[in-house]
Structure formats: C-alpha cells, structure tokens
Scaffold this active site. Sequence first.
Site, PDB file in Angstrom:
ATOM      1  N   SER A  59      30.057  40.590-104.508  1.00 29.34           N
ATOM      2  CA  SER A  59      31.462  40.047-105.257  1.00 29.34           C
ATOM      3  C   SER A  59      31.493  39.647-106.410  1.00 29.34           C
ATOM      4  O   SER A  59      30.413  38.772-106.811  1.00 29.34           O
ATOM      5  CB  SER A  59      32.121  39.261-104.061  1.00 29.34           C
ATOM      6  N   ILE A 109      33.426  31.366-114.099  1.00 29.40           N
ATOM      7  CA  ILE A 109      34.405  32.258-114.308  1.00 29.40           C
ATOM      8  C   ILE A 109      35.698  31.579-113.407  1.00 29.40           C
ATOM      9  O   ILE A 109      36.977  31.540-113.998  1.00 29.40           O
ATOM     10  CB  ILE A 109      34.104  33.611-113.734  1.00 29.40           C
ATOM     11  N   CYS A 168      34.160  27.841-101.723  1.00 29.93           N
ATOM     12  CA  CYS A 168      35.413  27.155-102.460  1.00 29.93           C
ATOM     13  C   CYS A 168      35.372  25.702-102.094  1.00 29.93           C
ATOM     14  O   CYS A 168      35.157  25.471-101.014  1.00 29.93           O
ATOM     15  CB  CYS A 168      36.501  27.982-102.197  1.00 29.93           C
TER      16      CYS A 168
HETATM   17  C1  FMN Z   1      30.009  36.576-112.962  1.00 30.86           C
HETATM   18  C2  FMN Z   1      29.990  36.382-111.375  1.00 30.86           C
HETATM   19  C3  FMN Z   1      31.209  36.371-110.676  1.00 30.86           C
HETATM   20  C4  FMN Z   1      31.034  36.103-109.158  1.00 30.86           C
HETATM   21  N1  FMN Z   1      32.090  36.135-108.454  1.00 30.86           N
HETATM   22  C5  FMN Z   1      31.954  35.795-107.087  1.00 30.86           C
HETATM   23  C6  FMN Z   1      33.156  35.839-106.268  1.00 30.86           C
HETATM   24  O1  FMN Z   1      34.309  36.117-106.407  1.00 30.86           O
HETATM   25  N2  FMN Z   1      32.877  35.714-104.969  1.00 30.86           N
HETATM   26  C7  FMN Z   1      31.887  35.594-104.270  1.00 30.86           C
HETATM   27  O2  FMN Z   1      31.486  35.578-103.221  1.00 30.86           O
HETATM   28  N3  FMN Z   1      30.464  35.588-105.050  1.00 30.86           N
HETATM   29  C8  FMN Z   1      30.884  35.736-106.303  1.00 30.86           C
HETATM   30  N4  FMN Z   1      29.631  35.890-107.190  1.00 30.86           N
HETATM   31  C9  FMN Z   1      28.245  35.677-106.963  1.00 30.86           C
HETATM   32  C10 FMN Z   1      27.495  37.122-106.565  1.00 30.86           C
HETATM   33  O3  FMN Z   1      28.270  37.802-105.638  1.00 30.86           O
HETATM   34  C11 FMN Z   1      26.185  36.925-106.013  1.00 30.86           C
HETATM   35  O4  FMN Z   1      26.242  36.081-104.704  1.00 30.86           O
HETATM   36  C12 FMN Z   1      25.308  35.938-106.906  1.00 30.86           C
HETATM   37  O5  FMN Z   1      25.523  36.451-108.408  1.00 30.86           O
HETATM   38  C13 FMN Z   1      23.628  36.235-106.702  1.00 30.86           C
HETATM   39  O6  FMN Z   1      23.336  37.722-106.805  1.00 30.86           O
HETATM   40  P1  FMN Z   1      22.863  38.103-108.023  1.00 30.86           P
HETATM   41  O7  FMN Z   1      21.780  37.043-108.802  1.00 30.86           O
HETATM   42  O8  FMN Z   1      22.206  39.564-108.000  1.00 30.86           O
HETATM   43  O9  FMN Z   1      24.136  37.949-109.274  1.00 30.86           O
HETATM   44  C14 FMN Z   1      29.820  35.910-108.690  1.00 30.86           C
HETATM   45  C15 FMN Z   1      28.413  36.088-109.350  1.00 30.86           C
HETATM   46  C16 FMN Z   1      28.742  36.338-110.812  1.00 30.86           C
HETATM   47  C17 FMN Z   1      27.547  36.424-111.719  1.00 30.86           C
END
Ligand code: FMN
Length: 344
Positions: A59, A109, A168
């Site tokens: 997400s 964000i 949140c």
């Molecule tokens: C730019 C950005 C926006 C994100 N927005 C959400 C979100 O709206 N809801 C959520 O549960 N996690 C959100 N996340 C977390 C990611 O889904 C994920 O759990 C986290 O980035 C770890 O994985 P990664 O290291 O592969 O990015 C966001 C992450 C990033 C980098």
Amino acid sequence: MSKNPEYRSQESGVRSQKSGVRSQESESRTSQTATRNQNIDTEIHLAGLALKNPVMVASGTFGYGKEYAQFVDLNQLGAIVVKGISLHPMDGNPPPRLAETPAGLLNSIGLQNVGLEGFISSKLPFLEGIDSLVIVNILGHTIEEYVVLARELSKHSRVDALEINISCPNVDKGGLAFGTDRQSTFDVVQAVRQVTHLPLITKLSPNVTNIAAIAQSAQEAGTDAVSLINTVLGMAIDIHQRKPALARIVGGLSGPAIKPIAVRMVWQVSQAVDIPIIGMGGIMNAEDAIEFLLAGASAISIGTAHFVDPETPIKVLKGIEEYMMKYQFHKITEIIGNLNIPKT
Ligand SMILES: Cc1cc2nc3c(=O)[nH]c(=O)nc-3n(C[C@H](O)[C@H](O)[C@H](O)COP(=O)(O)O)c2cc1C
C-alpha cells in the site's frame, strides 16, 4: 497454536471453503494461474483468498494500480494493495516529505488519498478488469471511521479483502497510533470484523516493543491475517542548512535498511500466531522475498523497490520460481517457514 507451515496452509484452505461465495469468486479469478513452469505451483491460500502467486504490492507504493499498468502486467500479481483510503480526502503533509537516506527512503507523505467516495467513483472501476485480487488499505482516526470505511467498501464486489492500517494516530487516545497498543489494536480489529464479511488483514507497525503481542491481539479480535512491517520511524538532517530533511521532522523509513528488522519481526510473529503473515520491508529482489517466506510469511509485498524499478514484482516472481526449480520445491507452500534452525 501451530508452527507447522503445512498446518497453516491447510487451515487457510478450510477458511476459503467456509466463505463459499468468495471462494468460488477467487477460483474464477485465479483460473488463469500463471504457473509458467508446469512443475511449479505458486498458488497460495490465505485469509480465505486464493492468490495465483505470493507476490503482492504494498500500500502507498503502487498508487491505485492504474499508475503502474504501463510498466507491469497487473494480471500477473498475486494481489494489488491500493493506497490507504480514509473517509474523507486527505492532502497529506507539506513538502519536503521525501528524503533519500543511504539505504532507504524516509517519507512523511501523510496518507494523502482521494477519500472513500473518490476511490469508489474514480479508482475502483479501473480495477474491475484486472485478473488479480484487490485489497483496500483503510485508515481512520477513530474506530467509527474504520467501521464506516469497512462497511461501505464491503458493498463492492471488486474489493476482495481489507487491510487495516493501524499505524494511524488514534485521536480518541491523544494521537498515539492504534497499532502501538494491544487494547486499541483489539478494539479496532473487532469493530471492523463485526461489519464486514471480507477477509481482514491487519497491517502492523514495527514501532512497538513487542510486535508478536500486537499480532496476537489482532488474531484474538478476528483478523484473518497480519501484514508487516509498516515503516520504521526515522529522521534525517541536512547538516549544511542545519534543518531536518522533512518538513514534519520525523518520517517513516522504508527500503533495504529495514529488511533485517522486518525479517526478524515476521519470524517472531510466526512463532506467536496461527494466522497467515504477509511479509514486507525492504524487498528489492527475489532473494529478499525468499528470506521472508522462509521466516514464515505466506506472501510478500513489494514497496519502495517500485520507485527504483517498477518491474520488481514480476522479477521477484520469476526469481522465486527459479529458486523453487533449483531446490526442487514443487509447491510454494513447501518454502513457507521452512527454516533450518541449528539446535544449540
Ligand atoms: C511513500 C510511501 C507511502 C506509503 N503509504 C502507505 C499507506 O497508505 N498505508 C500503509 O499501510 N502503508 C503505507 N506505506 C508502507 C508500505 O506499504 C510498506 O509497509 C513499507 O514501505 C515497508 O516496505 P518497503 O520497505 O518494501 O517499502 C507507505 C510507504 C511508502 C514508502
């Protein structure tokens, strides 16, 4: 409680049969299962869902799906998890809200999104034609907001499951994230459980002392699966301007820097709950993804890697298949939790 991956996958199968309508629906959605090598079965059953393969997109890193359609064949993904949806549209935080760090991305964000109505009217229709499961990540500032989101989204057949983002701030409890407290985790999951027939995934925050205890609370409250990890709180400073890199000062760290934390947490949670786990945090390639599967995740999500190479999910899937061929695993479920831990 079982730590046996076979048991876990059987259990998920039963759940899938119990939810008759969903199971039939899922069957038709997975009928085009893209097992490129016939000796390899990448299908995974979790939370009452049948995924053609364990590769999902995280997400907030994949927009609402459409944004990536020109780079990736969306039909090849196990599931698409869309950007977190709140009751009302949110503009997010002021810039700068992204900062690169040596091994990861720092973001604040601020959960910018089109809101429930905007999502249903302008984003969901595009996903109708996609042969991949659609999971909607929901976020609320009160339990009531989560409940309304879950109830309304459950009316739409294109929504296959809900992922509850409990990172949140809980305004009723002074802003501390729901997911940092066992009781508020239980309360929000239980409230959502009562208003939806959809499979429920609870997305856990790593910013806690004991993530296994939070996962247990979510399980007790009726979640069908947990996903982890969300971003790790971090901060970066521009030393020349002597200013924090982000306007909000503190942000969420993602990418390779957090992978060992995430793998550790997936393993710890796998020892504490019986429900399936979706693992994520710094997965950049197939080797990273396989670590999560071995640690006990039934599926994995790609996040920050999309910003480097949007085709990462497809490359990861190919790499997992190659690994299975190399080590002669026929079913993906044979890998899950299949970790050799030396006896001491
Ligand atoms: C730019 C950005 C926006 C994100 N927005 C959400 C979100 O709206 N809801 C959520 O549960 N996690 C959100 N996340 C977390 C990611 O889904 C994920 O759990 C986290 O980035 C770890 O994985 P990664 O290291 O592969 O990015 C966001 C992450 C990033 C980098």
